[in-house]
Design a protein around this motif. Structure first.
Motif, short mmCIF file in Angstrom:
data_model
loop_
_atom_site.label_atom_id
_atom_site.label_comp_id
_atom_site.label_asym_id
_atom_site.label_seq_id
_atom_site.Cartn_x
_atom_site.Cartn_y
_atom_site.Cartn_z
N LEU A 1 27.86 0.83 70.59
CA LEU A 1 27.12 0.37 71.76
C LEU A 1 28.11 0.35 72.92
N ASP A 2 27.83 1.13 73.96
CA ASP A 2 28.74 1.28 75.08
C ASP A 2 28.00 0.98 76.38
N ASP A 3 28.33 -0.13 76.99
CA ASP A 3 27.71 -0.55 78.24
C ASP A 3 26.18 -0.55 78.14
N GLY A 4 25.68 -1.08 77.02
CA GLY A 4 24.24 -1.22 76.82
C GLY A 4 23.54 0.03 76.34
N GLU A 5 24.28 1.11 76.12
CA GLU A 5 23.68 2.35 75.62
C GLU A 5 24.25 2.67 74.25
N ILE A 6 23.42 3.30 73.42
CA ILE A 6 23.82 3.64 72.06
C ILE A 6 24.38 5.06 72.10
N VAL A 7 25.54 5.25 71.48
CA VAL A 7 26.15 6.58 71.44
C VAL A 7 26.39 6.95 69.99
N ILE A 8 25.98 8.16 69.64
CA ILE A 8 26.26 8.70 68.31
C ILE A 8 26.94 10.05 68.49
N ASP B 1 30.19 15.35 79.81
CA ASP B 1 31.47 15.13 80.48
C ASP B 1 32.60 15.14 79.44
N ALA B 2 33.61 16.00 79.65
CA ALA B 2 34.70 16.16 78.69
C ALA B 2 35.47 14.85 78.49
N GLY B 3 35.67 14.10 79.55
CA GLY B 3 36.38 12.82 79.45
C GLY B 3 35.62 11.82 78.60
N GLU B 4 34.32 11.75 78.80
CA GLU B 4 33.50 10.83 77.99
C GLU B 4 33.49 11.27 76.53
N ASP C 1 31.54 17.65 67.38
CA ASP C 1 32.00 17.99 68.73
C ASP C 1 31.06 17.54 69.84
N TYR C 2 29.94 16.97 69.48
CA TYR C 2 28.94 16.56 70.46
C TYR C 2 28.71 15.06 70.37
N ALA C 3 28.20 14.51 71.45
CA ALA C 3 27.78 13.10 71.45
C ALA C 3 26.43 13.03 72.14
N VAL C 4 25.62 12.10 71.68
CA VAL C 4 24.31 11.85 72.26
C VAL C 4 24.27 10.40 72.69
N ARG C 5 23.80 10.18 73.91
CA ARG C 5 23.68 8.83 74.47
C ARG C 5 22.20 8.48 74.55
#
Length: 157
Positions: free
Chosen positions: A56-63, A113-116, A133-137
């Motif tokens: 959980l990152d700043d109220g958003e779910i990231v996988i 975003d590459a940094g994220e 290699d991918y992330a979904v928010r």
């Protein structure tokens, strides 16, 4: 498959329970306290469920996900808002059936975003032996949750 209905194969569940609705802040706090959940999305117009780990990152779910994954393809095809998904996480004791469950409905988008992506790579280690290699928010739009607690018995016990 035969199911043992004798009641002798393990601890019996707790007595009566009640369901208490959680407000969205408490529900997100609880979701953030665990690392495993289930994402629900459509594939070939049918619901599909996948177990995943999350942060959980700043109220958003990231996988994190990988190229070729159905979710990666769906999120990549989405317009600017993203693709509608549901995300569920819980912590329910298997013996007493007490605990909580949270469901988030919202829009999922690929993180580009590459940094994220690099930051999420450090925050979220895949729990399967595969390159991710991918992330979904997922931006939560509707957050619901329940806490399952022991109900008071009528006799006050």
């Amino acid at each position: 498959m035969t199911v043992d209905t004798s009641g002798t194969s393990g601890p019996s569940p707790a007595g009566p329970r009640r369901s208490v609705e959680l407000d969205s802040d408490e529900a997100l706090r609880l979701l953030g306290s665990v690392s495993l959940g289930r994402i629900v999305f459509t594939r070939h117009a049918l619901p599909t469920v996948r177990p995943v780990n999350h942060v959980l990152d700043d109220g958003e779910i990231v996988i994190r996900t990988h190229e070729g994954a159905a979710l990666t393809a769906r999120a990549g095809q989405a317009d600017g808002q993203g693709v509608v998904v549901a995300y569920e996480a819980d912590c329910i004791d298997p013996d007493t059936h007490l605990g909580w469950s949270v469901v988030v409905t919202g829009y999922a988008r690929l993180v580009t975003d590459a940094g994220e992506l690099a930051r999420y790579e450090k925050l979220l280690s895949p729990w399967v032996n595969r390159t991710m290699d991918y992330a979904v928010r997922i931006r939560p739009d509707l957050v619901t949750g329940v806490r399952l607690t022991a109900a008071e018995r009528p006799d006050g016990a």
